[in-house]
Design a protein around this motif. Structure first.
Motif, PDB file in Angstrom:
ATOM      1  N   ILE A  81      55.309  39.867  37.277  1.00  0.00           N
ATOM      2  CA  ILE A  81      54.216  39.580  36.678  1.00  0.00           C
ATOM      3  C   ILE A  81      52.413  39.464  37.234  1.00  0.00           C
ATOM      4  N   GLY A  82      52.867  38.866  38.449  1.00  0.00           N
ATOM      5  CA  GLY A  82      51.787  39.328  39.753  1.00  0.00           C
ATOM      6  C   GLY A  82      51.464  40.655  39.772  1.00  0.00           C
ATOM      7  N   ASN A  83      52.374  41.456  40.254  1.00  0.00           N
ATOM      8  CA  ASN A  83      52.272  42.979  40.156  1.00  0.00           C
ATOM      9  C   ASN A  83      51.286  43.184  38.757  1.00  0.00           C
ATOM     10  N   PHE A  84      51.798  43.012  37.901  1.00  0.00           N
ATOM     11  CA  PHE A  84      51.819  43.854  36.955  1.00  0.00           C
ATOM     12  C   PHE A  84      49.842  43.087  36.371  1.00  0.00           C
ATOM     13  N   MET A  85      49.477  41.889  36.891  1.00  0.00           N
ATOM     14  CA  MET A  85      48.556  41.625  36.479  1.00  0.00           C
ATOM     15  C   MET A  85      47.162  42.539  37.522  1.00  0.00           C
ATOM     16  N   ALA A  86      47.985  42.415  39.452  1.00  0.00           N
ATOM     17  CA  ALA A  86      46.852  42.980  39.479  1.00  0.00           C
ATOM     18  C   ALA A  86      46.956  44.034  39.341  1.00  0.00           C
ATOM     19  N   ASP A  87      47.921  44.991  39.537  1.00  0.00           N
ATOM     20  CA  ASP A  87      47.891  46.455  38.533  1.00  0.00           C
ATOM     21  C   ASP A  87      46.705  46.417  37.440  1.00  0.00           C
ATOM     22  N   ALA A  88      47.150  45.731  36.539  1.00  0.00           N
ATOM     23  CA  ALA A  88      46.489  45.707  35.473  1.00  0.00           C
ATOM     24  C   ALA A  88      44.304  46.228  35.368  1.00  0.00           C
ATOM     25  N   VAL A  89      44.136  45.039  36.676  1.00  0.00           N
ATOM     26  CA  VAL A  89      42.942  44.809  36.926  1.00  0.00           C
ATOM     27  C   VAL A  89      41.893  45.731  37.912  1.00  0.00           C
ATOM     28  N   LEU A  90      43.690  47.140  38.442  1.00  0.00           N
ATOM     29  CA  LEU A  90      42.645  47.720  39.142  1.00  0.00           C
ATOM     30  C   LEU A  90      42.081  48.910  38.597  1.00  0.00           C
ATOM     31  N   GLU A  91      43.855  48.867  37.663  1.00  0.00           N
ATOM     32  CA  GLU A  91      43.780  50.094  36.031  1.00  0.00           C
ATOM     33  C   GLU A  91      42.091  50.196  35.439  1.00  0.00           C
ATOM     34  N   MET A 107      41.073  47.679  46.381  1.00  0.00           N
ATOM     35  CA  MET A 107      42.683  47.109  46.562  1.00  0.00           C
ATOM     36  C   MET A 107      42.066  45.966  45.730  1.00  0.00           C
ATOM     37  N   VAL A 108      42.472  45.151  45.363  1.00  0.00           N
ATOM     38  CA  VAL A 108      42.667  43.680  44.524  1.00  0.00           C
ATOM     39  C   VAL A 108      43.793  42.542  44.616  1.00  0.00           C
ATOM     40  N   ILE A 109      42.978  41.194  45.307  1.00  0.00           N
ATOM     41  CA  ILE A 109      43.797  40.320  45.013  1.00  0.00           C
ATOM     42  C   ILE A 109      43.604  39.429  44.297  1.00  0.00           C
ATOM     43  N   LEU A 110      44.726  38.421  44.020  1.00  0.00           N
ATOM     44  CA  LEU A 110      44.650  37.377  42.860  1.00  0.00           C
ATOM     45  C   LEU A 110      45.135  36.696  43.477  1.00  0.00           C
ATOM     46  N   ASN A 111      45.128  35.384  42.767  1.00  0.00           N
ATOM     47  CA  ASN A 111      45.927  33.603  43.341  1.00  0.00           C
ATOM     48  C   ASN A 111      47.155  33.312  42.044  1.00  0.00           C
ATOM     49  N   HIS A 112      48.533  33.740  42.577  1.00  0.00           N
ATOM     50  CA  HIS A 112      49.215  32.895  42.220  1.00  0.00           C
ATOM     51  C   HIS A 112      49.527  31.805  41.241  1.00  0.00           C
ATOM     52  N   GLY A 113      48.239  30.854  41.962  1.00  0.00           N
ATOM     53  CA  GLY A 113      48.375  29.515  40.945  1.00  0.00           C
ATOM     54  C   GLY A 113      47.601  29.878  39.269  1.00  0.00           C
ATOM     55  N   GLY A 114      46.883  31.064  38.952  1.00  0.00           N
ATOM     56  CA  GLY A 114      46.022  31.872  38.496  1.00  0.00           C
ATOM     57  C   GLY A 114      46.945  31.735  37.176  1.00  0.00           C
ATOM     58  N   ILE A 115      48.230  32.596  37.562  1.00  0.00           N
ATOM     59  CA  ILE A 115      49.030  33.029  35.997  1.00  0.00           C
ATOM     60  C   ILE A 115      49.669  31.736  35.681  1.00  0.00           C
ATOM     61  N   HIS A 163      50.562  36.105  46.191  1.00  0.00           N
ATOM     62  CA  HIS A 163      49.731  36.167  45.302  1.00  0.00           C
ATOM     63  C   HIS A 163      49.074  37.507  45.354  1.00  0.00           C
ATOM     64  N   PRO A 164      49.536  37.362  43.594  1.00  0.00           N
ATOM     65  CA  PRO A 164      49.319  39.027  43.239  1.00  0.00           C
ATOM     66  C   PRO A 164      48.089  40.051  44.202  1.00  0.00           C
ATOM     67  N   ILE A 165      48.139  41.301  44.675  1.00  0.00           N
ATOM     68  CA  ILE A 165      47.814  42.039  44.589  1.00  0.00           C
ATOM     69  C   ILE A 165      48.413  43.659  44.577  1.00  0.00           C
ATOM     70  N   SER A 166      47.244  44.349  44.796  1.00  0.00           N
ATOM     71  CA  SER A 166      47.664  46.174  44.590  1.00  0.00           C
ATOM     72  C   SER A 166      46.626  46.896  45.478  1.00  0.00           C
ATOM     73  N   ASN A 167      46.832  47.756  45.440  1.00  0.00           N
ATOM     74  CA  ASN A 167      46.551  48.970  46.700  1.00  0.00           C
ATOM     75  C   ASN A 167      46.690  48.836  47.932  1.00  0.00           C
ATOM     76  N   TYR A 223      33.359  41.285  32.999  1.00  0.00           N
ATOM     77  CA  TYR A 223      34.586  41.802  32.190  1.00  0.00           C
ATOM     78  C   TYR A 223      36.017  40.457  32.577  1.00  0.00           C
ATOM     79  N   LYS A 224      36.207  40.044  31.719  1.00  0.00           N
ATOM     80  CA  LYS A 224      36.271  38.917  31.701  1.00  0.00           C
ATOM     81  C   LYS A 224      38.134  39.449  31.641  1.00  0.00           C
ATOM     82  N   ILE A 225      39.028  38.329  32.891  1.00  0.00           N
ATOM     83  CA  ILE A 225      40.796  39.293  32.627  1.00  0.00           C
ATOM     84  C   ILE A 225      40.957  38.933  32.081  1.00  0.00           C
ATOM     85  N   ARG A 226      41.077  37.805  30.918  1.00  0.00           N
ATOM     86  CA  ARG A 226      41.952  37.825  29.488  1.00  0.00           C
ATOM     87  C   ARG A 226      41.205  38.724  28.900  1.00  0.00           C
ATOM     88  N   ASN A 227      40.660  39.287  28.816  1.00  0.00           N
ATOM     89  CA  ASN A 227      39.509  40.869  28.296  1.00  0.00           C
ATOM     90  C   ASN A 227      40.605  41.623  28.125  1.00  0.00           C
TER      91      ASN A 227
END
Length: 253
Positions: A81-91, A107-115, A163-167, A223-227
């Motif tokens: 789920i973390g990989n999906f979120m970070a990859d979605a933010v990048l894409e 690259m992207v970095i998010l936080n585990h607690g934000g899920i 913590h979600p990361i991408s790239n 760009y809200k992450i939710r949107n």
């Protein structure tokens, strides 16, 4: 004698008026419990019913399908789920960033607690995005120099959390020291400035990610992450993220 009586009368009136001006009012509070026992206002209910039904219809319309149930507790250093979120933010964010700056997000970095929720197996809707990300956090892109990147890598290694990361690919030794770190599949150049996408909460020091902030201007994509997640769900047909090797530890070395 008459003057004394008049003076006494005036004094009594003055004292009485002062007493009235400074009198205290007793305020008594009463607690009213909100429960099923409270009666519904039928007029208000009839007025808001069509709006509620319209909102619920939009929130519950199927956007995609999840092949399994995904939770942020499924992995140690990275989760599906973390990989999906970070990859979605990048894409979804990179085209916006590139249109404004002519540059790419590195690259992207998010936080585990934000899920904030799981993704259940089955139909995915806009409500799913609201459950995962109930906050109004915007995507921001921070220009990060070598020292900041080193601090970020140390942070991830020290926290030992998914913590979600991408790239970004980060490999740790058995003792949690850094074995290898790559951005966009290349060795990190600590003399270069990297553009790192995150959210405004983390950029402002949330989860103690102080390394994100610098003297260089941050780019707010509005760009809200939710949107962004809703747009991503609309773009795909099936959600099938996986735990991979983007953040891992070598046990036998």
């Amino acid at each position: 004698m008459k003057n004394k009586l008049i003076l006494l009368f005036i004094t009594i009136l003055f004292l009485a008026s002062c007493k009235n001006e400074h009198s205290k009012t007793k305020i008594i509070g009463k607690r009213i419990s909100i429960s099923d026992s409270l009666q519904t206002n039928t007029e208000i209910e009839a007025y808001i019913k069509p709006f509620r039904e319209s909102v619920n219809k939009d929130l519950d319309s199927t956007l995609a399908y999840a092949v399994d149930t995904f939770s942020k507790t499924d992995g140690k250093l990275n989760t599906a789920i973390g990989n999906f979120m970070a990859d979605a933010v990048l894409e979804m964010s990179n085209p916006v960033f590139k249109s404004r700056t002519k540059k790419d997000i590195d690259m992207v970095i998010l936080n585990h607690g934000g899920i904030r929720s799981i993704i259940s197996k089955g139909n995915i809707s806009s409500r799913t995005a609201y459950e995962i990300m109930p906050f109004d956090n915007n995507v921001v892109v921070a220009p990060m120099k070598g020292k900041q990147i080193k601090n970020m890598l140390s942070y991830l290694a020290d926290r030992k959390r998914a913590h979600p990361i991408s790239n970004l690919k980060l490999t740790l030794n058995k003792d949690y020291t850094i074995n290898e770190a790559l951005i966009n599949k290349s060795t990190i150049d600590f003399n270069k400035t990297y553009y790192v996408a995150t959210n405004d909460y983390l950029y402002n020091g949330g989860d103690r990610m102080y390394f994100l902030k610098s003297k260089d201007s941050v780019i707010n994509l509005d760009y809200k992450i939710r949107n962004l997640l809703i747009d991503y769900f609309k773009k795909i047909d099936t959600l099938r993220p996986k735990i991979d090797d983007r953040f891992k530890q070598i046990i036998d070395n």
